[in-house]
Design a protein around this motif. Structure first.
Motif, PDB file in Angstrom:
ATOM      1  N   MET A   1       0.857  -1.185   0.000  1.00 28.89           N
ATOM      2  CA  MET A   1       0.000   0.000   0.000  1.00 28.89           C
ATOM      3  C   MET A   1       0.890   1.229   0.000  1.00 28.89           C
ATOM      4  N   GLU A   2       0.667   2.086  -0.956  1.00 24.80           N
ATOM      5  CA  GLU A   2       1.527   3.249  -1.114  1.00 24.80           C
ATOM      6  C   GLU A   2       0.897   4.447  -0.445  1.00 24.80           C
ATOM      7  N   HIS A   3       1.812   5.310   0.088  1.00 24.58           N
ATOM      8  CA  HIS A   3       1.381   6.526   0.764  1.00 24.58           C
ATOM      9  C   HIS A   3       2.071   7.698   0.095  1.00 24.58           C
ATOM     10  N   SER A   4       1.288   8.667  -0.274  1.00 30.08           N
ATOM     11  CA  SER A   4       1.853   9.851  -0.934  1.00 30.08           C
ATOM     12  C   SER A   4       2.271  10.910   0.041  1.00 30.08           C
ATOM     13  N   GLY A   5       1.870  10.788   1.280  1.00 31.46           N
ATOM     14  CA  GLY A   5       2.185  11.809   2.268  1.00 31.46           C
ATOM     15  C   GLY A   5       3.590  11.661   2.786  1.00 31.46           C
ATOM     16  N   PRO A   6       4.030  12.627   3.609  1.00 34.21           N
ATOM     17  CA  PRO A   6       5.391  12.571   4.149  1.00 34.21           C
ATOM     18  C   PRO A   6       5.541  11.575   5.284  1.00 34.21           C
ATOM     19  N   PHE A   7       4.447  10.964   5.762  1.00 36.95           N
ATOM     20  CA  PHE A   7       4.527  10.017   6.882  1.00 36.95           C
ATOM     21  C   PHE A   7       3.955   8.697   6.442  1.00 36.95           C
ATOM     22  N   GLU A   8       4.357   7.640   7.115  1.00 36.42           N
ATOM     23  CA  GLU A   8       3.835   6.300   6.858  1.00 36.42           C
ATOM     24  C   GLU A   8       3.567   5.598   8.188  1.00 36.42           C
ATOM     25  N   VAL A   9       2.700   4.577   8.111  1.00 39.36           N
ATOM     26  CA  VAL A   9       2.330   3.799   9.299  1.00 39.36           C
ATOM     27  C   VAL A   9       3.122   2.521   9.276  1.00 39.36           C
ATOM     28  N   THR A  10       3.843   2.245  10.368  1.00 32.86           N
ATOM     29  CA  THR A  10       4.666   1.040  10.451  1.00 32.86           C
ATOM     30  C   THR A  10       3.807  -0.138  10.852  1.00 32.86           C
ATOM     31  N   GLY A  11       4.461  -1.308  10.932  1.00 31.55           N
ATOM     32  CA  GLY A  11       3.716  -2.517  11.293  1.00 31.55           C
ATOM     33  C   GLY A  11       3.243  -2.521  12.723  1.00 31.55           C
ATOM     34  N   THR A  12       3.909  -1.802  13.569  1.00 35.22           N
ATOM     35  CA  THR A  12       3.509  -1.773  14.981  1.00 35.22           C
ATOM     36  C   THR A  12       2.464  -0.727  15.260  1.00 35.22           C
ATOM     37  N   GLY A  13       2.054   0.023  14.262  1.00 41.80           N
ATOM     38  CA  GLY A  13       1.047   1.050  14.471  1.00 41.80           C
ATOM     39  C   GLY A  13       1.636   2.407  14.698  1.00 41.80           C
ATOM     40  N   ALA A  14       2.987   2.539  14.734  1.00 43.92           N
ATOM     41  CA  ALA A  14       3.605   3.836  14.983  1.00 43.92           C
ATOM     42  C   ALA A  14       3.681   4.629  13.689  1.00 43.92           C
ATOM     43  N   VAL A  15       3.570   5.902  13.820  1.00 42.28           N
ATOM     44  CA  VAL A  15       3.617   6.797  12.656  1.00 42.28           C
ATOM     45  C   VAL A  15       5.038   7.327  12.507  1.00 42.28           C
ATOM     46  N   GLY A  16       5.672   7.076  11.343  1.00 42.97           N
ATOM     47  CA  GLY A  16       7.035   7.530  11.118  1.00 42.97           C
ATOM     48  C   GLY A  16       7.159   8.308   9.815  1.00 42.97           C
ATOM     49  N   PRO A  17       8.285   8.924   9.565  1.00 46.39           N
ATOM     50  CA  PRO A  17       8.459   9.697   8.327  1.00 46.39           C
ATOM     51  C   PRO A  17       8.587   8.782   7.106  1.00 46.39           C
ATOM     52  N   HIS A  18       8.241   9.280   5.982  1.00 47.12           N
ATOM     53  CA  HIS A  18       8.369   8.524   4.737  1.00 47.12           C
ATOM     54  C   HIS A  18       9.852   8.379   4.403  1.00 47.12           C
ATOM     55  N   PRO A  19      10.285   7.211   3.807  1.00 48.93           N
ATOM     56  CA  PRO A  19      11.722   7.034   3.516  1.00 48.93           C
ATOM     57  C   PRO A  19      12.306   8.150   2.643  1.00 48.93           C
ATOM     58  N   GLN A  20      11.595   8.617   1.639  1.00 49.66           N
ATOM     59  CA  GLN A  20      12.123   9.694   0.800  1.00 49.66           C
ATOM     60  C   GLN A  20      12.289  10.978   1.609  1.00 49.66           C
ATOM     61  N   MET A  21      11.333  11.250   2.439  1.00 51.27           N
ATOM     62  CA  MET A  21      11.415  12.438   3.292  1.00 51.27           C
ATOM     63  C   MET A  21      12.604  12.334   4.222  1.00 51.27           C
ATOM     64  N   ALA A  22      12.852  11.115   4.769  1.00 59.45           N
ATOM     65  CA  ALA A  22      13.981  10.921   5.678  1.00 59.45           C
ATOM     66  C   ALA A  22      15.308  11.123   4.949  1.00 59.45           C
ATOM     67  N   ILE A  23      15.409  10.646   3.672  1.00 65.14           N
ATOM     68  CA  ILE A  23      16.668  10.820   2.921  1.00 65.14           C
ATOM     69  C   ILE A  23      16.901  12.287   2.613  1.00 65.14           C
ATOM     70  N   THR A  24      15.805  12.971   2.287  1.00 68.93           N
ATOM     71  CA  THR A  24      15.937  14.383   1.947  1.00 68.93           C
ATOM     72  C   THR A  24      16.399  15.204   3.144  1.00 68.93           C
ATOM     73  N   MET A  25      15.785  14.927   4.306  1.00 70.48           N
ATOM     74  CA  MET A  25      16.086  15.727   5.499  1.00 70.48           C
ATOM     75  C   MET A  25      17.335  15.236   6.224  1.00 70.48           C
ATOM     76  N   GLY A  26      17.760  14.008   5.988  1.00 75.51           N
ATOM     77  CA  GLY A  26      19.001  13.537   6.572  1.00 75.51           C
ATOM     78  C   GLY A  26      18.857  12.873   7.934  1.00 75.51           C
ATOM     79  N   PHE A  27      17.674  12.472   8.355  1.00 76.27           N
ATOM     80  CA  PHE A  27      17.519  11.726   9.634  1.00 76.27           C
ATOM     81  C   PHE A  27      16.424  10.690   9.414  1.00 76.27           C
ATOM     82  N   THR A  28      16.373   9.742  10.295  1.00 80.76           N
ATOM     83  CA  THR A  28      15.480   8.590  10.126  1.00 80.76           C
ATOM     84  C   THR A  28      14.199   8.673  10.944  1.00 80.76           C
ATOM     85  N   ALA A  29      14.221   9.443  12.020  1.00 80.92           N
ATOM     86  CA  ALA A  29      13.027   9.479  12.885  1.00 80.92           C
ATOM     87  C   ALA A  29      13.010  10.764  13.666  1.00 80.92           C
TER      88      ALA A  29
END
Length: 655
Positions: A1-29
């Protein structure tokens, strides 16, 4: 399931940043992630640890103890013991906790903020070791307490078992005091529920009050009275509240007095010409004994030679409350010799002259609930019946020199019987110990022909375990007080003895033996009474005496008051004092004048010796009346035969 927003929902239910957004900004969480725990595995580990500890402790203790309750607990623990299938979850729980792998991407291992987490801090037991929480706290008392307190329980149990084996150690008879009631038999004893006062009565018609807290080592009664005039005292008992005393004497009327000896009520006497004793208002013959109801205030019971047992109320002395009439198996009257209430007050027991024991329900007066017709030998007076503290056993002291135990629940034969217990008085007692494990009674003996004894029996088997020599006369009354743990004994030679143990007994005789005897004041005669004159002038008013001791000290310093009496005078005497011959003037006169035998003449002749001189030379009386004194004229003396003819008419004798 693809998400166009800057955040994504992980398997545990936690909301984290989208991988592209993380690469752009330079941090993972955004900051650190909260730790995640497997709670089911943690609870499983906790339960397993607590159960294993409790299991080991119970296995160690079960070898030396036989306790059904602990076996049941062991069975319950076996049911709760974990299955082998849960070992995998336990192993997973025992591994050190780590963060999620998704949170390690791009992290620096030397970051100083590794120890900071979101949420409340974990308990100390959950950090760096196996987890033990709620279940351990619930079951943990089984593990340490069973190991530590179990040893103390073993010691207490061993001491109790040793004391049970040797019942003699429970008897408080190491010390004794003697209270002198009089010279005749002490036939009644009573002790109030608190154990502060003892009352004794005897064949001398007297009742004496003893206060343990107020007595000193002289052991003297503080009050003596005769409440029933010239009737022997048969029984004395304090009420369950301790404010009244039941007095049963040889008369037909029982009395109730208060703690100070003042009369509260007197039962009415019945009509002795009525055949049916149930229709009379009171007893018509001599009383035997009486007893208070253990729970109802103001109700008591008496039995009499009129073949009745009557219940009374203090508020209604004009008529009894109810009447019990003992009968033989043929329906004839029989005289009850003793009676008592059960411990709960629901049963009324009486022993009769034909040897039977009859027990009624207190509310049903017609037929007895239990009747054993040959409890003791016929024609002997059963002196005492008493219930045990648990209410299941009845002890009877028979006039046939026996002591028997009866089970009220199965009243068809005696449980045990003891013989060779001589009895001479119709009020000889027996009683249970406070712990219900011993029975004590007294034995009788003629003066000079043996000692009266207190005999102790074990309740379970009625085996004789101990004997105590009391005196050279009979032991009539005995009373074992549950609070004081002291034994009171009334004897046939007018003595009342109190047996106690300094370690096992409380108060009572221990209060008076430690007090020194009061000394009589020797110098009271030197002091002058203080006269109170409230309206006297200040110059004539005597100073108020605040202390007798200070007044005695001042009188001792006064030479006239403290003058030593002079000794008797030896010799003829000097200084106006008469010499020895009794030490008084009258004795001196008797000795030297009245008993002087120097003149042996006849007193009449000695007086007539001066008659001629007094007539010739009068000096005292005759000169005063010489001129006015008339001449004496004497009657002419005639013969005796003619005297009666010349007597006046008024003086003639009456024939």
């Amino acid at each position: 399931m693809e998400h166009s927003g800057p955040f994504e929902v992980t398997g545990t239910g936690a909301v984290g940043p989208h991988p592209q957004m993380a690469i752009t900004m330079g941090f993972t969480a955004f900051g650190k992630k909260a730790r995640t725990f497997d709670l089911e595995a943690m609870f499983e580990q906790t339960r397993r640890t607590a159960v294993e500890r409790s299991w080991k402790t119970l296995e160690a203790r079960e070898k030396g103890e036989e306790m059904n309750g602990k076996k049941q607990l062991r069975k319950q623990i076996e049911d709760v013991k974990p299955a082998p299938s849960s070992s995998r979850a336990v192993r997973e729980c025992s591994k050190p906790l780590s963060r999620d792998s998704s949170s390690r991407d791009g992290e620096d291992s030397s970051d100083s903020s590794d120890d900071e987490f979101f949420g409340p801090p974990l308990p100390p037991k959950m950090v760096g070791g196996p987890v033990c929480t709620g279940d351990e706290d619930i079951l943990s008392p089984l593990a340490p307490s069973l190991g530590e307190e179990g040893e103390e329980d073993d010691d207490d149990d061993s001491e109790d078992e040793a004391e049970e084996e040797n019942l003699v150690l429970r008897i408080p008879d190491s010390h004794e005091i003697t209270l002198k009631h009089g010279t005749k038999t002490v036939s009644a004893l009573g002790l109030d529920p608190s154990g502060a006062r003892l009352v004794t009565g005897g064949y001398d018609y007297g009742v004496k009050f003893w206060d343990f807290a107020g007595m000193d080592a002289s052991l003297k009664a503080f009050r003596s009275l005769q409440p029933c005039e010239c009737h022997q005292i048969k029984a004395l008992q304090y009420s369950n509240t301790g404010d009244m005393i039941l007095v049963v004497s040889g008369s037909s009327q029982a009395k109730v007095i208060d703690r100070d000896g003042l009369e509260v009520m007197e039962c009415i006497k019945g009509d002795q010409y009525i055949v049916d004793m149930a229709n009379t208002k009171g007893h018509t013959a001599m009383l035997h004994t009486g007893s208070w109801h253990p729970r109802i205030r103001g109700e008591f019971m008496t039995c009499s030679n009129d073949a009745t047992v009557r219940l009374w109320e203090v508020e209604n002395p004009k008529k009894q409350k109810s009447v019990f009439r003992p009968r033989t198996m043929q329906g004839k009257k029989i005289i009850p010799t003793t009676c008592t209430y059960s411990r709960d007050g629901n049963l009324v027991a009486a022993a009769c002259q034909n040897g039977s024991i009859q027990i009624w329900d207190r509310n049903l007066t017609v037929h007895p609930e239990f009747h054993y017709k040959q409890a003791h030998d016929p024609g002997t007076d059963t002196s005492c019946v008493v219930f045990s503290y648990d209410g299941n056993v009845l002890a009877s002291r028979g006039g046939d020199d026996t002591l028997k135990l009866w089970d009220v629940r199965q009243f068809n034969k005696p449980l045990f019987s003891a013989s060779d217990l001589p009895i001479l008085f119709p009020m000889t007692d027996c009683c249970f110990s406070p712990d219900d494990k011993l029975i004590v009674t007294g034995t009788s003996g003629h003066r000079g022909c043996g000692n009266g004894k207190l005999v102790f029996f074990e309740r379970r088997t009625l085996q004789r375990v101990h004997e105590t020599d009391v005196t050279d006369a009979s032991v009539v009354r005995c009373l074992w007080h549950p609070k004081l743990n002291q034994i009171m004994v009334g004897t046939g030679n007018g003595l009342a003895k109190v047996y106690y143990d300094p370690d096992k007994s409380q108060r009572g005789a221990k209060l008076c033996v430690v007090k020194t005897q009061r000394k009589a004041k020797q110098a009271e005669s030197l002091t002058q009474g203080y006269i109170i004159t409230p309206h006297a002038l200040p110059m004539f008013r005597e100073p108020h005496q605040r202390s007798t001791r200070k007044q005695l000290e001042r009188d001792r310093l006064d030479p006239p008051k403290s003058h030593k009496p002079e000794p008797p005078v030896a010799g003829p005497g000097r200084g106006g004092r008469v010499g020895a011959h009794g030490g008084t003037l009258s004795s001196y006169i008797v000795k030297n004048i009245a008993l002087d035998k120097t003149d042996d003449r006849n007193p009449r002749e000695a007086i007539l010796h001066h008659a001629k001189v007094a007539e010739e030379n009068p000096y005292w009386v005759s000169p005063a009346y010489s001129k006015t004194q008339p001449k004496t004229v004497f009657a002419q003396v005639e013969s005796d035969d003619e005297d009666w003819k010349h007597e006046p008419e008024l003086k003639k004798r009456k024939i």
